[in-house]
Design a protein around this motif. Sequence first.
Motif, PDB file in Angstrom:
ATOM      1  N   GLY A  73      -2.021   6.569  10.916  1.00 12.20           N
ATOM      2  CA  GLY A  73      -2.894   7.602  12.261  1.00 12.20           C
ATOM      3  C   GLY A  73      -1.754   8.765  12.353  1.00 12.20           C
ATOM      4  N   GLU A  74      -0.712   8.923  12.287  1.00 13.82           N
ATOM      5  CA  GLU A  74       0.654   9.501  12.850  1.00 13.82           C
ATOM      6  C   GLU A  74       0.879  11.062  12.434  1.00 13.82           C
ATOM      7  OE1 GLU A  74       5.730  10.123  12.195  1.00 13.82           O
ATOM      8  OE2 GLU A  74       4.504   7.709  12.088  1.00 13.82           O
ATOM      9  N   GLY A  75       0.080  11.648  14.245  1.00 11.89           N
ATOM     10  CA  GLY A  75       0.116  13.304  13.903  1.00 11.89           C
ATOM     11  C   GLY A  75      -1.506  13.748  14.238  1.00 11.89           C
ATOM     12  N   ALA A 111      -9.232   8.799  14.858  1.00 16.66           N
ATOM     13  CA  ALA A 111      -8.529  10.811  14.583  1.00 16.66           C
ATOM     14  C   ALA A 111      -9.790  11.282  13.406  1.00 16.66           C
ATOM     15  CB  ALA A 111      -7.601  10.977  14.034  1.00 16.66           C
ATOM     16  N   ILE A 112      -9.861  11.061  12.126  1.00 17.76           N
ATOM     17  CA  ILE A 112     -10.869  11.854  11.596  1.00 17.76           C
ATOM     18  C   ILE A 112     -12.314  11.910  11.230  1.00 17.76           C
ATOM     19  CG2 ILE A 112     -11.405  11.898   8.890  1.00 17.76           C
ATOM     20  CD1 ILE A 112      -8.889   9.921   8.510  1.00 17.76           C
ATOM     21  N   HIS A 169      -8.416   2.695   0.297  1.00 19.64           N
ATOM     22  CA  HIS A 169      -8.549   1.241   0.884  1.00 19.64           C
ATOM     23  C   HIS A 169      -8.292   0.925   2.255  1.00 19.64           C
ATOM     24  CE1 HIS A 169      -7.268   2.450  -3.280  1.00 19.64           C
ATOM     25  NE2 HIS A 169      -8.497   2.107  -3.765  1.00 19.64           N
ATOM     26  N   ARG A 170      -7.943   1.765   2.578  1.00 20.77           N
ATOM     27  CA  ARG A 170      -7.612   1.169   3.768  1.00 20.77           C
ATOM     28  C   ARG A 170      -7.430   2.180   4.874  1.00 20.77           C
ATOM     29  NH1 ARG A 170      -8.748  -2.615   2.680  1.00 20.77           N
ATOM     30  NH2 ARG A 170      -7.443  -5.142   2.847  1.00 20.77           N
ATOM     31  N   PHE A 171      -7.306   2.414   6.742  1.00 23.91           N
ATOM     32  CA  PHE A 171      -7.888   3.048   7.171  1.00 23.91           C
ATOM     33  C   PHE A 171      -7.235   2.365   8.379  1.00 23.91           C
ATOM     34  CE2 PHE A 171     -10.268   5.109   4.739  1.00 23.91           C
ATOM     35  CZ  PHE A 171     -10.294   5.843   4.763  1.00 23.91           C
ATOM     36  N   SER A 172      -5.629   2.630   9.403  1.00 19.49           N
ATOM     37  CA  SER A 172      -5.409   2.115  10.274  1.00 19.49           C
ATOM     38  C   SER A 172      -6.534   2.938  11.691  1.00 19.49           C
ATOM     39  CB  SER A 172      -4.093   3.177  11.035  1.00 19.49           C
ATOM     40  OG  SER A 172      -4.340   4.684  11.056  1.00 19.49           O
ATOM     41  N   GLU A 173      -6.518   2.104  12.513  1.00 16.24           N
ATOM     42  CA  GLU A 173      -7.449   1.875  13.785  1.00 16.24           C
ATOM     43  C   GLU A 173      -7.608   3.675  14.223  1.00 16.24           C
ATOM     44  OE1 GLU A 173     -10.086   0.460  14.740  1.00 16.24           O
ATOM     45  OE2 GLU A 173     -10.226  -1.021  12.782  1.00 16.24           O
ATOM     46  N   ARG A 174      -6.069   3.988  15.009  1.00 15.38           N
ATOM     47  CA  ARG A 174      -5.928   5.420  14.855  1.00 15.38           C
ATOM     48  C   ARG A 174      -6.382   7.013  13.932  1.00 15.38           C
ATOM     49  NH1 ARG A 174      -4.503   9.635  16.663  1.00 15.38           N
ATOM     50  NH2 ARG A 174      -2.358  10.434  16.795  1.00 15.38           N
ATOM     51  N   ALA A 175      -6.152   6.085  12.654  1.00 14.13           N
ATOM     52  CA  ALA A 175      -6.015   7.511  11.619  1.00 14.13           C
ATOM     53  C   ALA A 175      -8.060   7.327  11.517  1.00 14.13           C
ATOM     54  CB  ALA A 175      -5.958   6.678  10.135  1.00 14.13           C
ATOM     55  N   LYS A 176      -8.453   6.438  11.313  1.00 25.09           N
ATOM     56  CA  LYS A 176      -9.825   5.862  11.594  1.00 25.09           C
ATOM     57  C   LYS A 176     -10.720   6.753  12.800  1.00 25.09           C
ATOM     58  CE  LYS A 176     -13.484   2.947  10.171  1.00 25.09           C
ATOM     59  NZ  LYS A 176     -13.711   1.621   9.947  1.00 25.09           N
ATOM     60  N   TYR A 207       0.611  -1.497  -0.029  1.00 26.70           N
ATOM     61  CA  TYR A 207      -0.289  -0.066  -0.460  1.00 26.70           C
ATOM     62  C   TYR A 207       0.759   1.336   0.137  1.00 26.70           C
ATOM     63  CZ  TYR A 207      -4.600  -2.524   0.874  1.00 26.70           C
ATOM     64  OH  TYR A 207      -4.641  -3.615   0.869  1.00 26.70           O
ATOM     65  N   SER A 208       0.536   1.629  -0.812  1.00 24.88           N
ATOM     66  CA  SER A 208       0.792   3.653  -0.548  1.00 24.88           C
ATOM     67  C   SER A 208       0.566   4.657   0.452  1.00 24.88           C
ATOM     68  CB  SER A 208       0.690   4.654  -2.163  1.00 24.88           C
ATOM     69  OG  SER A 208       1.273   3.532  -3.200  1.00 24.88           O
ATOM     70  N   VAL A 209       1.321   5.041   1.903  1.00 22.34           N
ATOM     71  CA  VAL A 209       0.807   5.012   2.697  1.00 22.34           C
ATOM     72  C   VAL A 209       1.320   6.582   3.040  1.00 22.34           C
ATOM     73  CG1 VAL A 209       1.081   3.633   4.173  1.00 22.34           C
ATOM     74  CG2 VAL A 209       2.927   4.884   4.182  1.00 22.34           C
ATOM     75  N   VAL A 210      -0.470   7.366   3.526  1.00 25.73           N
ATOM     76  CA  VAL A 210      -0.123   8.568   3.778  1.00 25.73           C
ATOM     77  C   VAL A 210      -0.339   9.141   5.815  1.00 25.73           C
ATOM     78  CG1 VAL A 210      -1.142  11.052   3.500  1.00 25.73           C
ATOM     79  CG2 VAL A 210      -0.678   9.368   1.878  1.00 25.73           C
ATOM     80  N   ASN A 211       0.710   9.632   6.654  1.00 27.95           N
ATOM     81  CA  ASN A 211      -0.322   9.990   7.850  1.00 27.95           C
ATOM     82  C   ASN A 211      -1.274  11.559   7.465  1.00 27.95           C
ATOM     83  OD1 ASN A 211       1.258   8.119   9.658  1.00 27.95           O
ATOM     84  ND2 ASN A 211       3.458   8.730   8.375  1.00 27.95           N
ATOM     85  N   LEU A 212      -1.318  11.216   9.231  1.00 33.60           N
ATOM     86  CA  LEU A 212      -2.264  12.683   8.873  1.00 33.60           C
ATOM     87  C   LEU A 212      -1.780  13.255   9.360  1.00 33.60           C
ATOM     88  CD1 LEU A 212      -4.529  11.290  11.784  1.00 33.60           C
ATOM     89  CD2 LEU A 212      -5.012  11.435   9.858  1.00 33.60           C
ATOM     90  N   TYR A 213      -0.836  13.961   9.387  1.00 31.08           N
ATOM     91  CA  TYR A 213      -0.221  14.728   9.448  1.00 31.08           C
ATOM     92  C   TYR A 213       0.184  15.498   7.859  1.00 31.08           C
ATOM     93  CZ  TYR A 213       4.183  12.545   8.692  1.00 31.08           C
ATOM     94  OH  TYR A 213       5.596  12.315   7.679  1.00 31.08           O
ATOM     95  N   VAL A 214      -0.155  14.877   7.199  1.00 28.64           N
ATOM     96  CA  VAL A 214      -0.241  15.502   5.954  1.00 28.64           C
ATOM     97  C   VAL A 214      -0.984  16.066   5.466  1.00 28.64           C
ATOM     98  CG1 VAL A 214       0.660  15.144   3.369  1.00 28.64           C
ATOM     99  CG2 VAL A 214       2.177  13.474   4.814  1.00 28.64           C
ATOM    100  N   LEU A 215      -2.115  14.491   5.410  1.00 31.87           N
ATOM    101  CA  LEU A 215      -3.857  16.315   6.140  1.00 31.87           C
ATOM    102  C   LEU A 215      -4.233  16.757   6.124  1.00 31.87           C
ATOM    103  CD1 LEU A 215      -6.204  12.674   5.908  1.00 31.87           C
ATOM    104  CD2 LEU A 215      -4.406  13.567   3.897  1.00 31.87           C
TER     105      LEU A 215
END
Length: 153
Positions: free
Chosen positions: A115-117, A137-138, A128-135, A75-83
């Motif tokens: 979910g970093e940040g 936090a959003i 396509h996927r979310f980590s628990e922490r990211a979900k 998977y290509s990953v993007v962290n919360l702090y980027v968003l």
Amino acid sequence: MAIGLHTLEPAEGAKHRRKRLGRGIGSGHGKTCGRGTKGNKARDQIKPNFEGGQTPLHRRLPQKRGFKPVNKKIYSVVNLYVLEEHFSDGAEVTPEVLIQQGFVRELHDGLKILGEGNLTKKLTVRAHRFSERAKEAIEAAGGTVEVLPSLAR
């Protein structure tokens, strides 16, 4: 003439008679059966990986431990702090937008949000996927999470 399964036959000269070995001197393939005399080739079959006494390839190469999973998902990953840094409140975040803005080069098997940040903006995030922490936090920031169907590769 009608063509049917019952009329099909191989082309002329395509089929050969089987070589019958060891059937007497008159057959031309008796006694040594076309193998010549003496030596390993006459007595036994040589293993396909035999290299004539040279150290074989499987012993010359270094050993690598472990294994590589065949069906591994990348998977290509993007962290919360980027968003948080690059998207305004109420924006819609999709894989296409992230590729367009240069945060992701290639999707491979899909996009995963990690979910970093911290996130304070209300965003609609499609991935396509979310980590628990990211979900969490959003959703805690008042945004929505949409899971996209996985990509076929």
